[in-house]
Design a protein around this motif. Structure first.
Motif, PDB file in Angstrom:
ATOM      1  N   ASP A  50      19.190  42.058   4.932  1.00 55.29           N
ATOM      2  CA  ASP A  50      19.301  43.160   3.987  1.00 55.29           C
ATOM      3  C   ASP A  50      19.574  42.663   2.574  1.00 55.29           C
ATOM      4  O   ASP A  50      19.243  43.345   1.593  1.00 55.29           O
ATOM      5  N   LEU A  53      15.551  40.694   1.628  1.00 53.77           N
ATOM      6  CA  LEU A  53      14.231  41.272   1.859  1.00 53.77           C
ATOM      7  C   LEU A  53      13.933  42.425   0.910  1.00 53.77           C
ATOM      8  O   LEU A  53      12.792  42.648   0.518  1.00 53.77           O
ATOM      9  N   ARG A  54      14.971  43.172   0.520  1.00 52.05           N
ATOM     10  CA  ARG A  54      14.756  44.294  -0.395  1.00 52.05           C
ATOM     11  C   ARG A  54      14.355  43.828  -1.800  1.00 52.05           C
ATOM     12  O   ARG A  54      13.861  44.625  -2.601  1.00 52.05           O
ATOM     13  N   TYR A  61      12.402  46.954   4.063  1.00 52.08           N
ATOM     14  CA  TYR A  61      13.343  46.657   5.140  1.00 52.08           C
ATOM     15  C   TYR A  61      14.078  47.930   5.536  1.00 52.08           C
ATOM     16  O   TYR A  61      14.717  48.577   4.705  1.00 52.08           O
ATOM     17  N   ASP A  63      17.080  49.452   7.715  1.00 53.36           N
ATOM     18  CA  ASP A  63      18.332  49.016   8.329  1.00 53.36           C
ATOM     19  C   ASP A  63      19.033  50.219   8.961  1.00 53.36           C
ATOM     20  O   ASP A  63      19.540  51.088   8.274  1.00 53.36           O
ATOM     21  N   ASN A  69      16.685  47.372  13.192  1.00 54.01           N
ATOM     22  CA  ASN A  69      16.051  47.145  11.898  1.00 54.01           C
ATOM     23  C   ASN A  69      14.558  46.924  12.087  1.00 54.01           C
ATOM     24  O   ASN A  69      14.091  46.658  13.201  1.00 54.01           O
ATOM     25  N   ILE A  71      10.966  45.357   9.705  1.00 55.09           N
ATOM     26  CA  ILE A  71      10.437  44.735   8.497  1.00 55.09           C
ATOM     27  C   ILE A  71       8.970  45.107   8.362  1.00 55.09           C
ATOM     28  O   ILE A  71       8.192  44.941   9.307  1.00 55.09           O
ATOM     29  N   ASP A 111      19.516  39.793  13.805  1.00 59.40           N
ATOM     30  CA  ASP A 111      19.771  39.397  12.410  1.00 59.40           C
ATOM     31  C   ASP A 111      20.832  38.301  12.385  1.00 59.40           C
ATOM     32  O   ASP A 111      22.019  38.559  12.247  1.00 59.40           O
TER      33      ASP A 111
END
Length: 349
Positions: A50, A53-54, A61, A63, A69, A71, A111
């Motif tokens: 988190d 990736l954002r 992403y 969450d 989660n 992607i 994760d």
């Protein structure tokens, strides 16, 4: 001297990636890649997917909590609704050479915390046969640091912060040690960490009087008391506290310049108390979820929440023939995840 100093400061370090299964400069790789180096991970204090990736263009992403989660890269997804519900991942997620895609319950990704990583590579897809199934949109590769066969080193790291109006504090502890047992031939590297983030979402169900106030649409607190009995259904608490703890041990044996054998074991236990969502009709960071007590809980008496426990054993063998390189990766992965939801509103209370 000033010119040399300015040139040194403006110089961009070369980033070596393995997106094509060959070690080469990111500038020479004919693929669309975003790479995050070890220095950037440390400088930005990145911890989980988190966090980074954002910030990468064309990457989305989702969450929904620990183990929940998804992607999406370049908008390529099997089905937007199912992707948000964590089934059928369209982006591959790797830790080293081990795939972590869709391991958690409902198809979420494990994760692992970003502790002692060499770099992260985000490869925009489709990736074809390079990274196998589940890479239509692309692949995210978390590459850990390998043992150093020449230098003894150790790292200790601690962090503390506080979220305003949150429940508890945010703390993290990390330790890394590298030991060359036989110089240039055999070495081990060990990592241990504990990350805890305090909660900040308020469950206001406990503030609703038993005979005055709705719990959900067409469902009042009085209805809940009549159905279940007891005020333990209404607990005013903060929701979303997460705890990650784990470690990694890797041994590297390189008897010749051409051969290297790495045996690595990684383990992580993650737990989240409550589900981290807010209701838009309650104002602020709030929700009105019934906390149904210890008797009905499979998550250590904490009502709603997520858990994910993962263990990874990976044997990696590389041999350089000069004209080609052989890479063999064998892995055993065990993932145990749980999600506990309160669905009483779906059944009229």
């Amino acid at each position: 001297a000033q010119t040399e100093s300015a040139t040194e400061q403006s110089r961009i370090d070369e980033i070596i990636v393995t997106a094509t299964r060959r070690a080469e400069s990111i500038n020479d790789t004919a693929l669309s890649i975003a790479a995050i180096s070890n220095e950037e991970i440390e400088h930005r204090n990145l911890s989980g997917m988190d966090d980074y990736l954002r910030t990468i263009p064309s990457v989305t992403y989702f969450d929904g909590g620990i183990g929940r989660n998804a992607i999406t890269i370049r908008g390529l997804t099997l089905n937007l609704e199912s992707e948000a519900n964590l089934s059928g991942p369209s982006t591959g997620l790797y830790f080293g050479e081990v795939s972590l895609s869709g391991l958690s319950i409902l198809g979420g990704n494990a994760d692992l915390r970003m502790v002692d990583l060499e770099r992260v590579e985000v490869l925009r897809g489709p990736q074809g046969t390079l990274f196998g199934a589940g890479s239509l949109g692309g692949a995210v590769r978390n590459i850990p640091n390998a043992p150093n066969l020449n230098k003894f080193s150790g790292i200790l790291k601690a962090g503390y912060s506080n979220t305003d109006a949150g429940d508890g504090n945010n703390t993290n502890y990390e330790g890394v040690v590298n030991i060359p047992l036989v110089e240039d031939v055999l070495g081990i590297r060990a990592v241990a960490y504990h990350h805890k983030d305090g909660a900040y979402i308020k469950n206001i169900a406990g503030t609703q009087l038993a005979n005055n106030g709705p719990i959900a649409l067409l469902y009042s607190a009085a209805d809940a008391v009549a159905a279940y009995g007891g005020a333990e259904l209404y607990q005013d608490k903060d929701v979303g506290e997460t705890t990650y703890q784990g470690g990694r041990v890797a041994a590297l044996w390189s008897p010749t310049d051409a051969l290297s054998v790495t045996l690595q074991y990684s383990s992580q236990d993650a737990e989240q108390e409550g589900l981290p969502y807010t209701q838009t009709n309650t104002g602020g960071y709030t929700q009105t979820t019934l906390q149904y007590g210890n008797d009905f809980s499979v998550l250590d008496g904490k009502g709603e929440g997520n858990k994910d426990e993962i263990d990874i054993t990976n044997l990696l063998i590389e041999y350089d023939f000069g004209w080609a390189t052989l890479l063999s990766s064998s892995a055993w992965v065990e993932d145990d995840s749980q999600i506990q939801n309160e669905f009483s509103d779906s059944f009229g209370g």
